[in-house]
Design an enzyme around this catalytic site. Structure first.
Site, PDB file in Angstrom:
ATOM      1  N   THR A  28    -130.033  14.100  27.254  1.00 48.13           N
ATOM      2  CA  THR A  28    -130.255  12.894  26.466  1.00 48.13           C
ATOM      3  C   THR A  28    -128.950  12.112  26.353  1.00 48.13           C
ATOM      4  O   THR A  28    -127.927  12.686  25.991  1.00 48.13           O
ATOM      5  CB  THR A  28    -130.767  13.317  25.065  1.00 48.13           C
ATOM      6  OG1 THR A  28    -132.052  13.894  25.254  1.00 48.13           O
ATOM      7  CG2 THR A  28    -130.849  12.171  24.097  1.00 48.13           C
ATOM      8  N   HIS A 177    -140.600  20.034  28.319  1.00 49.88           N
ATOM      9  CA  HIS A 177    -139.477  20.420  27.454  1.00 49.88           C
ATOM     10  C   HIS A 177    -139.995  21.332  26.337  1.00 49.88           C
ATOM     11  O   HIS A 177    -140.116  20.926  25.179  1.00 49.88           O
ATOM     12  CB  HIS A 177    -138.814  19.177  26.884  1.00 49.88           C
ATOM     13  CG  HIS A 177    -137.489  19.452  26.234  1.00 49.88           C
ATOM     14  ND1 HIS A 177    -136.973  20.727  26.120  1.00 49.88           N
ATOM     15  CD2 HIS A 177    -136.570  18.626  25.673  1.00 49.88           C
ATOM     16  CE1 HIS A 177    -135.800  20.659  25.498  1.00 49.88           C
ATOM     17  NE2 HIS A 177    -135.537  19.396  25.223  1.00 49.88           N
ATOM     18  N   TYR A 182    -137.977  21.875  19.942  1.00 46.25           N
ATOM     19  CA  TYR A 182    -138.890  20.728  19.866  1.00 46.25           C
ATOM     20  C   TYR A 182    -140.341  21.216  19.755  1.00 46.25           C
ATOM     21  O   TYR A 182    -140.582  22.412  19.552  1.00 46.25           O
ATOM     22  CB  TYR A 182    -138.624  19.774  21.038  1.00 46.25           C
ATOM     23  CG  TYR A 182    -137.228  19.210  20.930  1.00 46.25           C
ATOM     24  CD1 TYR A 182    -136.899  18.335  19.885  1.00 46.25           C
ATOM     25  CD2 TYR A 182    -136.212  19.603  21.793  1.00 46.25           C
ATOM     26  CE1 TYR A 182    -135.605  17.856  19.732  1.00 46.25           C
ATOM     27  CE2 TYR A 182    -134.912  19.131  21.640  1.00 46.25           C
ATOM     28  CZ  TYR A 182    -134.617  18.252  20.605  1.00 46.25           C
ATOM     29  OH  TYR A 182    -133.343  17.790  20.439  1.00 46.25           O
ATOM     30  N   ARG A 229    -139.468  24.634  30.746  1.00 49.77           N
ATOM     31  CA  ARG A 229    -138.146  25.047  30.227  1.00 49.77           C
ATOM     32  C   ARG A 229    -138.296  25.848  28.935  1.00 49.77           C
ATOM     33  O   ARG A 229    -139.023  25.432  28.012  1.00 49.77           O
ATOM     34  CB  ARG A 229    -137.276  23.807  29.955  1.00 49.77           C
ATOM     35  CG  ARG A 229    -135.876  24.209  29.550  1.00 49.77           C
ATOM     36  CD  ARG A 229    -134.856  23.097  29.546  1.00 49.77           C
ATOM     37  NE  ARG A 229    -133.573  23.680  29.912  1.00 49.77           N
ATOM     38  CZ  ARG A 229    -132.392  23.175  29.629  1.00 49.77           C
ATOM     39  NH1 ARG A 229    -132.290  22.025  28.994  1.00 49.77           N
ATOM     40  NH2 ARG A 229    -131.290  23.785  29.986  1.00 49.77           N
ATOM     41  N   GLY A 301    -123.634  27.164  30.190  1.00 47.42           N
ATOM     42  CA  GLY A 301    -122.284  27.692  30.251  1.00 47.42           C
ATOM     43  C   GLY A 301    -121.839  28.150  31.636  1.00 47.42           C
ATOM     44  O   GLY A 301    -120.820  28.819  31.752  1.00 47.42           O
TER      45      GLY A 301
HETATM   46  C1  LIG Z   1    -125.369  15.374  25.909  1.00 50.90           C
HETATM   47  C2  LIG Z   1    -126.394  16.447  26.040  1.00 50.90           C
HETATM   48  C3  LIG Z   1    -127.738  16.102  25.976  1.00 50.90           C
HETATM   49  C4  LIG Z   1    -128.728  17.076  26.166  1.00 50.90           C
HETATM   50  N1  LIG Z   1    -130.044  16.704  26.197  1.00 50.90           N
HETATM   51  C5  LIG Z   1    -131.004  17.581  26.579  1.00 50.90           C
HETATM   52  C6  LIG Z   1    -132.334  17.164  26.847  1.00 50.90           C
HETATM   53  O1  LIG Z   1    -132.699  15.969  26.746  1.00 50.90           O
HETATM   54  N2  LIG Z   1    -133.212  18.108  27.221  1.00 50.90           N
HETATM   55  C7  LIG Z   1    -132.871  19.427  27.366  1.00 50.90           C
HETATM   56  O2  LIG Z   1    -133.723  20.248  27.716  1.00 50.90           O
HETATM   57  N3  LIG Z   1    -131.616  19.851  27.128  1.00 50.90           N
HETATM   58  C8  LIG Z   1    -130.674  18.957  26.782  1.00 50.90           C
HETATM   59  N4  LIG Z   1    -129.361  19.374  26.638  1.00 50.90           N
HETATM   60  C9  LIG Z   1    -129.017  20.775  26.906  1.00 50.90           C
HETATM   61  C10 LIG Z   1    -128.518  20.926  28.338  1.00 50.90           C
HETATM   62  O3  LIG Z   1    -129.554  20.690  29.294  1.00 50.90           O
HETATM   63  C11 LIG Z   1    -127.924  22.327  28.588  1.00 50.90           C
HETATM   64  O4  LIG Z   1    -128.894  23.290  28.273  1.00 50.90           O
HETATM   65  C12 LIG Z   1    -126.671  22.616  27.768  1.00 50.90           C
HETATM   66  O5  LIG Z   1    -125.755  21.514  27.794  1.00 50.90           O
HETATM   67  C13 LIG Z   1    -125.908  23.847  28.316  1.00 50.90           C
HETATM   68  O6  LIG Z   1    -125.594  23.653  29.683  1.00 50.90           O
HETATM   69  P1  LIG Z   1    -124.077  23.386  30.175  1.00 50.90           P
HETATM   70  O7  LIG Z   1    -123.261  24.539  29.662  1.00 50.90           O
HETATM   71  O8  LIG Z   1    -124.148  23.349  31.685  1.00 50.90           O
HETATM   72  O9  LIG Z   1    -123.629  22.071  29.573  1.00 50.90           O
HETATM   73  C14 LIG Z   1    -128.364  18.426  26.402  1.00 50.90           C
HETATM   74  C15 LIG Z   1    -127.006  18.762  26.420  1.00 50.90           C
HETATM   75  C16 LIG Z   1    -126.035  17.801  26.267  1.00 50.90           C
HETATM   76  C17 LIG Z   1    -124.581  18.183  26.356  1.00 50.90           C
END
Ligand SMILES: Cc1cc2nc3c(=O)[nH]c(=O)nc-3n(C[C@H](O)[C@H](O)[C@H](O)COP(=O)(O)O)c2cc1C
Length: 367
Positions: A28, A177, A182, A229, A301
């Site tokens: 998002t 999602h 949610y 998911r 992560g």
């Molecule tokens: C800015 C931001 C927005 C996110 N929006 C969503 C989203 O719309 N839908 C979703 O399933 N997860 C969302 N997430 C979670 C990410 O998909 C992901 O699970 C989380 O950042 C961990 O992954 P990473 O360590 O690679 O950042 C969001 C994460 C971030 C940082």
């Protein structure tokens, strides 16, 4: 001969050949700052810049006005939104990319200010007791309205309608999602779902809404263009308090998903340390790999080394990266070149405009 990194190997996902296993996770970004909540030219540029991902999963996109829970998030339920998303999918396809849209209903993670004063919808009237960002700033969440059975059925239809719109907009597929606190997750969890009808009370009933939506979207898309998911060990986040029934609930859901030939199951490792909680699962991919028979995508992560490792060990088929894709639009190329990775700026995750969105540079192209 040089052996290619596991992350950079192509992957056959149903009838789609992904160029690599580096997936852009849904994020998002709150840039749909127009009356229609439609994606803009900036969205086109943002996703185009990231089209070397093996697969892009878009930001959560609301399936109806009732599904909204944040400011300036895009929808996928009006013709204007479909036309605007079409520009995004076209730009990604021109770069040989592939893109799924994430279908989203926030449920109780919302506020009456998004719904003309009406309470947000949820399985039960249980306040998540969190802060919500409303058009007027941060406010306390409220007690939501417990959905009637007919409201649940209408919501199933909203997902079906959005799935159809996603097809019209040129996406390769959809992701539900059903994660991160949610609406679907609110149905799964026995603290947020205290219903005593066929949508609550035991594990199959709490999972029923998800499977009704899956059945509905299967009338629009082949099963192998639908992703799901889940974040099984989410605890103390987005209003979800895990219980002893949490992992058995997700075990039931994942086993039941085997009945469908889905594009993928997208799992998150725990967002917080759960190693001290004996009824939660600290190693999600390891736990679910033997249970799930289809394509498994893992997230949360991961870096290049850990991503290569999890695929090489066979614990997952695909790895999704979120924050790294914010600041490294050409992430697969950087992995290939073992190039330095740019840091992300969390101050601009959710702010309007180009800054922190489309202004992260790619590596300079060398001939
Ligand atoms: C800015 C931001 C927005 C996110 N929006 C969503 C989203 O719309 N839908 C979703 O399933 N997860 C969302 N997430 C979670 C990410 O998909 C992901 O699970 C989380 O950042 C961990 O992954 P990473 O360590 O690679 O950042 C969001 C994460 C971030 C940082």
């Amino acid at each position: 001969m040089k052996v290619e990194q596991p992350l950079l190997q192509s992957y056959q996902m149903g009838d789609l050949t992904l160029n690599n296993r580096v997936v852009m996770a849904p994020m998002t970004r709150n840039r749909a700052d127009n009356k229609e909540n439609a994606p803009t030219d900036l969205h086109v540029e943002y996703y185009k810049q990231r089209s070397s991902a093996g697969l892009i999963i878009t930001e959560g996109s609301q399936v109806s006005q009732r599904a909204v829970g944040y400011i300036n998030t895009p929808g996928i339920h009006t013709e204007v939104q479909v036309k605007a998303w079409h520009k995004v999918t076209k730009a990604v396809h021109e770069q040989d990319g592939k893109i799924f849209i994430q279908l989203w209903h926030c449920g109780r993670i919302s506020h009456p200010k998004f719904h003309n004063g009406e309470k947000p919808l949820a399985p039960s009237a249980v306040n998540p007791n969190i802060k919500i960002i409303t058009p007027d700033g941060e406010e306390d969440s409220v007690e939501p309205k417990a959905m009637s059975v007919s409201e649940i059925k209408e919501t199933v239809q909203e997902f079906k309608n959005a799935a159809k719109k996603a097809k019209d907009a040129g996406f390769e597929g959809i992701e539900l999602h059903s994660s991160n606190g949610y609406l679907f997750h609110q149905f799964f969890n026995s603290n947020s779902n205290i219903r005593i009808d066929e949508y609550g009370g035991n594990i199959p009933n709490r999972a029923r809404f998800l499977f009704e939506v899956i059945e509905a979207v299967c009338e629009i898309w082949p099963e192998n263009r639908i992703g799901v998911r889940l974040n099984p060990s989410l605890n103390n986040g987005a209003g979800i308090i895990a219980t002893k029934e949490t992992i058995p609930t997700f075990d039931y859901i994942v086993e039941k998903l085997n009945a469908y030939d889905l594009a993928y199951l997208h799992l998150s490792e725990p967002f917080t340390d759960v190693s001290e909680i004996d009824y939660l699962e600290p190693d999600i991919a390891k736990h679910y790999r033997p249970i799930y028979q289809g394509t498994l995508m893992i997230n949360s992560g991961f870096d290049q080394e850990e991503g290569n490792k999890v695929i090489k060990e066979g614990t997952a088929d695909l790895v999704s990266f979120a924050k790294l894709f914010i600041s490294n639009p050409d992430l697969p190329e950087r992995f290939k070149a073992h190039a330095p990775l740019a840091e992300w700026d969390s101050d601009t995750f959710y702010t309007p405009g180009k800054k922190g969105y489309t202004d992260y540079p790619s590596l300079e192209k060398k001939d």
